[in-house]
Design a protein around this motif. Structure first.
Motif, mmCIF file in Angstrom:
data_model
loop_
_atom_site.group_PDB
_atom_site.id
_atom_site.type_symbol
_atom_site.label_atom_id
_atom_site.label_comp_id
_atom_site.label_asym_id
_atom_site.label_seq_id
_atom_site.Cartn_x
_atom_site.Cartn_y
_atom_site.Cartn_z
ATOM 1 N N MET A 1 103.277 -16.834 17.538
ATOM 2 C CA MET A 1 102.202 -15.850 17.621
ATOM 3 C C MET A 1 100.888 -16.484 17.191
ATOM 4 N N HIS A 2 99.861 -16.370 18.056
ATOM 5 C CA HIS A 2 98.545 -16.905 17.723
ATOM 6 C C HIS A 2 97.960 -16.214 16.502
ATOM 7 N N ALA A 3 98.253 -14.935 16.323
ATOM 8 C CA ALA A 3 97.678 -14.195 15.205
ATOM 9 C C ALA A 3 98.079 -14.785 13.860
ATOM 10 N N GLN A 4 99.234 -15.435 13.804
ATOM 11 C CA GLN A 4 99.706 -16.026 12.563
ATOM 12 C C GLN A 4 99.715 -17.547 12.596
ATOM 13 N N GLY A 5 99.366 -18.114 13.732
ATOM 14 C CA GLY A 5 99.393 -19.573 13.841
ATOM 15 C C GLY A 5 100.784 -20.134 13.824
ATOM 16 N N SER A 6 101.775 -19.300 14.156
ATOM 17 C CA SER A 6 103.164 -19.770 14.167
ATOM 18 C C SER A 6 103.444 -20.516 15.466
ATOM 19 N N ALA A 7 104.118 -21.621 15.362
ATOM 20 C CA ALA A 7 104.298 -22.517 16.498
ATOM 21 C C ALA A 7 105.202 -21.927 17.572
#
Length: 316
Positions: free
Chosen positions: A241-247
Motif C-alpha cells: 500500500m502506497h499510503a503506508q509505504g509497504s512494499a
C-alpha cells in the motif's frame, strides 16, 4: 672618497672586484624602466593591503576598504560584507547574467504545472540541467548519482516502483515531508518454524520457487491471519500500500532483501528471513519547511527531474 676603478678597455666603472687577473665586475646602474617597475610593485602591494583582506591583527585581520559585497544568504536575508571570494561567488551566482537567466527559468517552472513542464522542451531541458545539480547536492549521497539506490538501505528511484506512490503529488509529499519506512521485527513473534514458513510463502508471491512447498502453504495462513498480520500492510494479495509505504511483494522489485545477488533458492530464502526477523527502520529527511528548507520551486524542479529520471511518474 675612493676613486672609482675603471676598466682600461671600455672605460666603464667597475666595482673593483677582479677574478683571474682580468675578469672584472662592471658597476652599471639598473635600467630606469626596471627600477620604476620595482617601485610600482611596492606601491601596488601597499594599496592591495589597504583595499583587500590581508594582514592578521590580533584575533582579526585587515578586511580592506571600499569593496563591500551585498548578497542574499540561504535564508533569503540580504547581507553586506567585506570583499572575499565566498561573498563574491554568492553575489555572482545571484546577480550575474547567467544567474538572472536561471532565476527567470526557475520562476517560469515554478508557475507551471508538472504537465506543462513535461510538454515544454525548454523547461524540460532546464529541469534536467538544474535538477541534476540539486539531486547531486541533496539526494545522491543516499540514492547514488544515477538514482539506482543501495539494496537494503536506499530505494532505487529509476525503476518506476515507488513505495509511497510514483505520481508527482506523492513524490512531492515525500520530498517535502520526508518518510519513515518501518516494518516491525518478528524476531520475538515467530519461532524458527514460523519464520521459515512465512519466508517461503513470501518467495512464492513474486514467482520464486519455495524451498519447502508445505511450509509455504502454512506461511500463507500466518501471513493472512492474525498470527502474523502481514496482510494488514502488504494486503492479502501482497501488493502493498502506497499510503503506508509497504512494499509490493509480487513485482520482483526488492529494496531490502537482495534476492538478485542470491545464487540459490536457499540463499534467497535466507535473505527474506533476515528481513522478517530484523524488521525495517529507515528514514528519509524532510526537505521542505523546517527541514533542508528547499523552496517550493526547488522542490518542483526536483520532482520534475525525478519524473524524467524514472520515466514513469504521472502528473497530478
Amino acid at each position: 672618497m675612493a676613486t672609482p676603478v675603471k676598466d682600461p678597455l671600455t672605460g666603464a666603472e667597475t666595482t673593483g672586484h677582479v677574478w683571474d687577473d682580468s675578469l672584472q665586475e662592471f658597476n652599471n646602474p639598473l635600467p630606469r624602466w626596471w627600477l620604476w617597475t620595482f617601485y610600482g610593485t611596492i606601491i601596488f602591494t601597499i594599496l592591495y593591503w589597504v583595499m583587500y583582506p590581508s594582514w592578521p591583527i590580533g584575533n582579526t585581520y585587515l578586511k580592506g576598504i571600499g569593496n563591500d559585497i551585498t548578497y542574499k544568504t540561504d535564508a533569503g536575508e540580504e547581507k553586506t560584507t567585506h570583499w572575499n571570494m565566498r561573498a563574491l561567488l554568492a553575489h555572482d551566482m545571484q546577480n550575474g547574467a547567467e544567474a538572472i537567466k536561471q532565476q527567470e527559468y526557475l520562476a517560469k517552472v515554478g508557475a507551471a504545472s508538472y504537465e506543462q513542464i513535461a510538454q515544454d522542451p525548454d523547461m524540460s531541458s532546464f529541469v534536467r540541467s538544474y535538477g541534476v545539480g540539486m539531486f547531486g547536492d541533496n539526494c545522491a549521497a543516499c540514492h547514488q548519482s544515477g538514482g539506482q539506490g543501495v539494496v537494503g538501505q536506499f530505494p532505487n528511484l529509476v525503476d518506476d516502483d515507488w513505495l509511497w506512490g510514483g505520481d508527482t503529488t506523492a513524490i512531492e509529499n515525500t520530498i517535502r515531508h520526508g518518510r519513515l519506512g518501518y516494518m516491525p521485527a518478528y524476531s520475538k513473534t515467530f519461532d524458527e518454524t514460523q519464520l521459515n514458513q512465512v519466508a517461503n510463502y513470501v518467495l512464492t508471491l513474486s514467482g520464486e520457487p519455495a524451498v519447502d512447498a508445505a511450509a509455504a502453504a502454512e506461511g500463507q495462513k500466518i501471513f493472512q491471519g492474525q498470527a502474523g498480520g502481514c496482510y494488514m500492510c502488504h494486503t492479502k494479495e501482497g501488493t502493498g500500500m502506497h499510503a503506508q509505504g509497504s512494499a509490493n511483494l509480487t513485482d520482483k522489485v526488492w529494496t531490502i532483501a537482495n534476492l538478485p545477488a542470491a545464487e540459490t533458492p536457499e540463499a534467497k530464502l535466507e535473505a527474506v528471513k533476515a528481513v522478517i526477523h530484523n524488521g525495517v527502520k529507515r528514514q528519509m529527511p524532510v526537505f521542505g519547511k523546517d527541514g533542508r528548507n528547499l523552496s517550493d520551486t526547488e522542490i518542483k524542479v526536483l520532482v520534475a527531474y525525478l519524473q524524467q529520471m524514472s520515466g514513469g511518474a504521472t502528473a497530478q
